[in-house]
Write a protein that holds these residues in place. Structure first.
Motif, PDB file in Angstrom:
ATOM      1  N   GLU A 291       0.868  -1.177   0.000  1.00 37.02           N
ATOM      2  CA  GLU A 291       0.000   0.000   0.000  1.00 37.02           C
ATOM      3  C   GLU A 291       0.902   1.224   0.000  1.00 37.02           C
ATOM      4  O   GLU A 291       1.344   1.690   1.051  1.00 37.02           O
ATOM      5  CB  GLU A 291      -0.925  -0.002   1.221  1.00 37.02           C
TER       6      GLU A 291
ATOM      7  N   ARG B 141       1.477  -4.060   4.104  1.00 35.98           N
ATOM      8  CA  ARG B 141       0.390  -4.357   5.043  1.00 35.98           C
ATOM      9  C   ARG B 141       0.313  -5.863   5.258  1.00 35.98           C
ATOM     10  O   ARG B 141       0.154  -6.638   4.314  1.00 35.98           O
ATOM     11  CB  ARG B 141      -0.936  -3.821   4.515  1.00 35.98           C
TER      12      ARG B 141
ATOM     13  N   THR C  27      -1.913  -8.645   7.062  1.00 33.04           N
ATOM     14  CA  THR C  27      -3.269  -8.784   7.599  1.00 33.04           C
ATOM     15  C   THR C  27      -3.494 -10.199   8.107  1.00 33.04           C
ATOM     16  O   THR C  27      -3.364 -11.164   7.339  1.00 33.04           O
ATOM     17  CB  THR C  27      -4.322  -8.457   6.521  1.00 33.04           C
TER      18      THR C  27
ATOM     19  N   ALA D  60      -2.740  -5.459  10.474  1.00 39.35           N
ATOM     20  CA  ALA D  60      -4.189  -5.326  10.423  1.00 39.35           C
ATOM     21  C   ALA D  60      -4.838  -6.682  10.651  1.00 39.35           C
ATOM     22  O   ALA D  60      -4.177  -7.720  10.667  1.00 39.35           O
ATOM     23  CB  ALA D  60      -4.618  -4.752   9.070  1.00 39.35           C
TER      24      ALA D  60
ATOM     25  N   ARG E 197      -3.302  -1.114  12.797  1.00 39.86           N
ATOM     26  CA  ARG E 197      -4.586  -0.587  12.320  1.00 39.86           C
ATOM     27  C   ARG E 197      -5.677  -1.389  13.025  1.00 39.86           C
ATOM     28  O   ARG E 197      -5.943  -2.535  12.686  1.00 39.86           O
ATOM     29  CB  ARG E 197      -4.681  -0.760  10.805  1.00 39.86           C
TER      30      ARG E 197
ATOM     31  N   GLN F  39      -9.517  -1.896  14.057  1.00 38.07           N
ATOM     32  CA  GLN F  39     -10.867  -1.516  13.662  1.00 38.07           C
ATOM     33  C   GLN F  39     -11.945  -2.090  14.571  1.00 38.07           C
ATOM     34  O   GLN F  39     -13.091  -1.686  14.488  1.00 38.07           O
ATOM     35  CB  GLN F  39     -11.119  -1.959  12.219  1.00 38.07           C
TER      36      GLN F  39
ATOM     37  N   SER G 209      -9.895   2.847  15.184  1.00 36.88           N
ATOM     38  CA  SER G 209     -11.249   3.303  14.894  1.00 36.88           C
ATOM     39  C   SER G 209     -11.950   3.620  16.214  1.00 36.88           C
ATOM     40  O   SER G 209     -11.647   3.042  17.263  1.00 36.88           O
ATOM     41  CB  SER G 209     -12.011   2.200  14.155  1.00 36.88           C
TER      42      SER G 209
ATOM     43  N   ASP H  65      -8.521   3.876   7.246  1.00 34.05           N
ATOM     44  CA  ASP H  65      -7.486   3.618   6.237  1.00 34.05           C
ATOM     45  C   ASP H  65      -6.824   4.913   5.778  1.00 34.05           C
ATOM     46  O   ASP H  65      -5.608   4.952   5.545  1.00 34.05           O
ATOM     47  CB  ASP H  65      -8.072   2.865   5.045  1.00 34.05           C
ATOM     48  N   LYS H  66      -7.594   5.972   5.660  1.00 35.30           N
ATOM     49  CA  LYS H  66      -7.039   7.267   5.266  1.00 35.30           C
ATOM     50  C   LYS H  66      -6.045   7.762   6.316  1.00 35.30           C
ATOM     51  O   LYS H  66      -4.948   8.249   5.979  1.00 35.30           O
ATOM     52  CB  LYS H  66      -8.166   8.285   5.079  1.00 35.30           C
TER      53      LYS H  66
ATOM     54  N   VAL I 184      -4.319   5.941   8.456  1.00 36.20           N
ATOM     55  CA  VAL I 184      -3.116   5.099   8.423  1.00 36.20           C
ATOM     56  C   VAL I 184      -2.231   5.494   7.249  1.00 36.20           C
ATOM     57  O   VAL I 184      -1.003   5.623   7.386  1.00 36.20           O
ATOM     58  CB  VAL I 184      -3.504   3.606   8.350  1.00 36.20           C
ATOM     59  N   ALA I 185      -2.838   5.702   6.075  1.00 37.03           N
ATOM     60  CA  ALA I 185      -2.065   6.075   4.887  1.00 37.03           C
ATOM     61  C   ALA I 185      -1.365   7.416   5.088  1.00 37.03           C
ATOM     62  O   ALA I 185      -0.206   7.595   4.672  1.00 37.03           O
ATOM     63  CB  ALA I 185      -2.980   6.128   3.663  1.00 37.03           C
TER      64      ALA I 185
END
Length: 261
Positions: A11, A16, A18, A55, A104, A106, A126, A189-190, A192-193
């Motif tokens: 990414e 990433r 997961t 993630a 990350r 969530q 989150s 996600d925004k 984290v980026a």
């Protein structure tokens, strides 16, 4: 291995990793440890990777902790002990990576999953995230994650979570210091980026050397602590409380603790 329980995806300037066991709420297993370590090894040696994002698949959980069904299986005890040491190996790999790491989160980050997230340099959560250390309720203790939790929050706050199993939300995690940022769920996600892009601006050689030195100071004598915690976990798993607690978890009933007179 026939199944990929950890997926790898580029990414931008991040790799990433997961945990891909959504039906088990991304529970940690020996295979997960092996594949996480392989992914971290790839990131360490690839100059194009400037950061690693950890993630969990799906929306329900980042990682709900160790796979108690696997931990409760009979078999080769030495092999089982070595498998349980897999989390210690992942923690060491994270600290020795030489590149920034971001969790990350969530949804649920419980037990070993909480520790895995706390071991990252940054934990972006989150507003739906939930954290907790429930091991004592199933006859265990969060041995291996003691180190990252003590690095991330005041010791007595960590001990209270360990003793009570109380769950906390992302806002309280931020107050305690273990959570770096709390964001709306649909902007996770925004966020984290954006953090990856910010981290990638720094000089990579300086980051590698400086970050390694940072963790060398922070983790002074950590290997001795992890070895002690690994041994304690193996002893704990042989106790009656652990057998009863894990059986109760699998059978979805309340454990019947035997109180010594």
């Amino acid at each position: 291995m026939s199944e990929s329980v950890v997926t790898r995806e580029r990414e931008g300037r991040a790799l990433r990793l997961t945990i891909n066991r959504p039906e088990q709420r991304n529970a940690l297993s020996n295979e997960v440890f092996v594949q996480l370590r392989a992914g971290l090894s790839e990131a360490r040696t690839d100059p194009a990777v400037r950061a690693v994002v950890l993630a969990g698949a799906g929306d329900k959980a980042f990682c709900a902790g160790g796979d108690l069904r696997q931990m409760g299986e009979d078999g080769d005890e030495l092999a089982a002990h070595r498998g349980r040491a897999g989390l210690a190996g992942v923690l060491r790999d994270l600290w020795e990576l030489g590149k920034p790491t971001i969790a990350r989160v969530q949804g649920y980050a419980l037990a070993g999953g909480f520790g895995l997230a706390a071991a990252c340099d940054f934990l972006v959560a989150s507003e739906n995230a939930v954290f907790g250390v429930p091991e004592a309720g199933v006859g265990l203790w969060p041995y291996m994650i003691t180190v990252p939790l003590l690095q991330s929050m005041p010791p007595k706050d960590a001990l209270r979570l360990m003793l009570t199993g109380r769950r906390i939300d992302a806002a309280e995690g931020r107050r305690l210091g273990v959570v770096s940022d709390v964001v709306p769920h649909d902007t996770l996600d925004k966020a984290v980026a954006e953090l990856v892009d910010e981290l990638a601006l720094a000089a990579p050689q300086a980051v590698s050397l400086g970050r390694t030195t940072f963790y060398s100071v922070l983790n002074n004598d950590v290997d001795a602590r992890l070895r002690m915690l690994e041994a304690s976990l193996t002893v704990n798993l042989g106790l009656g409380d652990a057998r009863e607690g894990m059986a109760a978890f699998v059978e979805k009933r309340r454990p019947a603790w035997q109180v010594e007179s």
